[in-house]
Design an enzyme around this catalytic site. Structure first.
Site, PDB file in Angstrom:
ATOM      1  CB  SER A   1       5.578  -2.287  11.449  1.00 57.73           C
ATOM      2  OG  SER A   1       5.045  -0.547  12.102  1.00 57.73           O
TER       3      SER A   1
ATOM      4  CD  GLU B   1      -3.438  -2.319   7.011  1.00 59.09           C
ATOM      5  OE1 GLU B   1      -2.596  -2.887   7.233  1.00 59.09           O
ATOM      6  OE2 GLU B   1      -4.336  -1.735   7.262  1.00 59.09           O
TER       7      GLU B   1
ATOM      8  N   GLY C   1       2.452   1.919  10.431  1.00 56.28           N
ATOM      9  CA  GLY C   1       3.676   2.997  11.013  1.00 56.28           C
ATOM     10  C   GLY C   1       4.066   3.984  11.499  1.00 56.28           C
TER      11      GLY C   1
ATOM     12  N   GLY D   1       2.836  -1.176   4.062  1.00 57.91           N
ATOM     13  CA  GLY D   1       2.756   0.358   3.820  1.00 57.91           C
ATOM     14  C   GLY D   1       4.724   0.369   3.569  1.00 57.91           C
TER      15      GLY D   1
ATOM     16  CD  GLU E   1      -3.004   5.655   6.987  1.00 52.90           C
ATOM     17  OE1 GLU E   1      -2.807   5.716   5.466  1.00 52.90           O
ATOM     18  OE2 GLU E   1      -2.512   5.336   6.984  1.00 52.90           O
TER      19      GLU E   1
ATOM     20  CG  ASN F   1      -1.649   1.483   0.938  1.00 57.41           C
ATOM     21  OD1 ASN F   1      -2.003   1.785   0.440  1.00 57.41           O
ATOM     22  ND2 ASN F   1      -2.409   1.152   2.977  1.00 57.41           N
ATOM     23  CD1 TRP F   2       2.988   1.133  -3.096  1.00 59.39           C
ATOM     24  CD2 TRP F   2       3.206   2.181  -4.459  1.00 59.39           C
ATOM     25  NE1 TRP F   2       4.233   0.294  -3.859  1.00 59.39           N
ATOM     26  CE2 TRP F   2       3.862   0.836  -5.028  1.00 59.39           C
ATOM     27  CE3 TRP F   2       3.629   2.908  -6.172  1.00 59.39           C
ATOM     28  CZ2 TRP F   2       4.516   0.077  -6.146  1.00 59.39           C
ATOM     29  CZ3 TRP F   2       4.446   2.760  -6.998  1.00 59.39           C
ATOM     30  CH2 TRP F   2       4.615   1.353  -7.856  1.00 59.39           C
ATOM     31  CE  LYS F   3       0.151   2.948   4.867  1.00 58.05           C
ATOM     32  NZ  LYS F   3      -0.041   3.116   6.030  1.00 58.05           N
TER      33      LYS F   3
ATOM     34  CG  HIS G   1      -5.998   1.954   5.307  1.00 55.34           C
ATOM     35  ND1 HIS G   1      -5.369   2.619   6.063  1.00 55.34           N
ATOM     36  CD2 HIS G   1      -5.046   1.028   4.960  1.00 55.34           C
ATOM     37  CE1 HIS G   1      -4.592   2.597   6.695  1.00 55.34           C
ATOM     38  NE2 HIS G   1      -4.063   1.479   5.686  1.00 55.34           N
TER      39      HIS G   1
END
Ligand code: PGA
Length: 252
Positions: free
Chosen positions: A213, A167, A173, A234, A97, A9-11, A95
């Site tokens: 992570s 998650e 992160g 991530g 976020e 997941n490159w965000k 997700h």
């Protein structure tokens, strides 16, 4: 046996040129990997370039989000059909976020899961508790609410294609990974709940991947657990060398 599933997941990272360079490096180094699904999830604007660069390689493309309608007066939104048109096979839905920063509810996520299935794409459906919820001993309660709400009236055939991502929000992160035992316990709970919501056969086949992570030095331990079928990565997916090592995890 469930086929391992590893997604990056490159965000909100990488320009078109950077994204194409990264997938070319992944393609060159992972061409021989045929026993697991490999997926990258770039930002919307880069999807077409990345899917063209990958052609028919063994690396598939995911979007990070979608809107739950196929078309209409929804300024600024992107539908699952357009994501399919841009070369995606997968869409990340729910997700943390999106839940935390953009107020996405279980009901909205439920609509997205249905729209993704209607478009013939596969959802990567994320669930996970916050640190506060874990410390209050509410992890399973939160997971159950997110799963029941997200999956409400989602038909068995649609659910059979979904990949669930556990998650824990406190591990995303932060460099704090859930221990392999903590993650396994949550995955086993999710699988058991799916067998109650659907049936044992579906629960046994569905892939439940861990995110939070994941790094080259912890992936082997996590993915050796019985109910952990892959990873949603991530930060470590932004560097070719790290993501390659993660895809090449060595199960014990
Ligand atoms: P992380 O992100 O690997 O950087 O913790 C995981 C995710 O948000 O999917």
């Amino acid at each position: 046996m469930r086929r391992p599933f590893i997604a990056g997941n490159w965000k909100l990272h990488k320009t078109t040129a950077e994204a194409v360079t990264l997938v070319k490096a992944l393609e060159a180094n992972l061409a021989d990997v045929t026993d697991r699904d490999i997926v990258v999830a770039p930002v919307f604007t880069v999807l077409t370039s990345v899917s063209s660069a990958l052609g028919d390689s063994n690396i598939a493309v995911a979007a990070q989000n979608c809107f739950p309608e196929m078309q209409g007066a929804y300024t600024g939104e992107v539908s699952p059909l357009l994501l399919k048109d841009a070369g995606c096979r997968y869409v990340i839905v729910g997700h943390s976020e999106r839940r935390q920063l953009f107020g996405e509810t279980d009901g909205f996520i439920n609509r997205k899961l249905k729209a993704v299935a209607d478009a013939g794409l596969t959802a990567v459906f994320c669930v996970g508790e916050t640190l506060e919820e874990r410390e209050q001993g509410r992890t399973f309660e939160v997971l159950e609410k997110q799963l029941r709400g997200g999956l409400e009236n989602l038909l068995r055939d649609a659910m059979a294609r979904v990949v669930v991502a556990y998650e824990p929000v406190w591990a995303i992160g932060t460099g704090k990974t859930a221990s392999a035992a903590q993650a396994q316990q949550a995955h086993a709970f999710i699988r058991d709940l799916l067998s109650r919501l659907y049936d044992a056969d579906l629960a046994c086949r569905i892939r439940i991947v861990y995110g939070g992570s994941v790094k080259p030095d912890n992936v082997d331990g996590l993915l050796s657990q019985q109910d952990i079928d892959g990873a949603l990565v991530g930060g470590a997916s932004l560097k070719a060398e790290d993501f390659i090592r993660i895809v090449r995890f060595l199960p014990s």
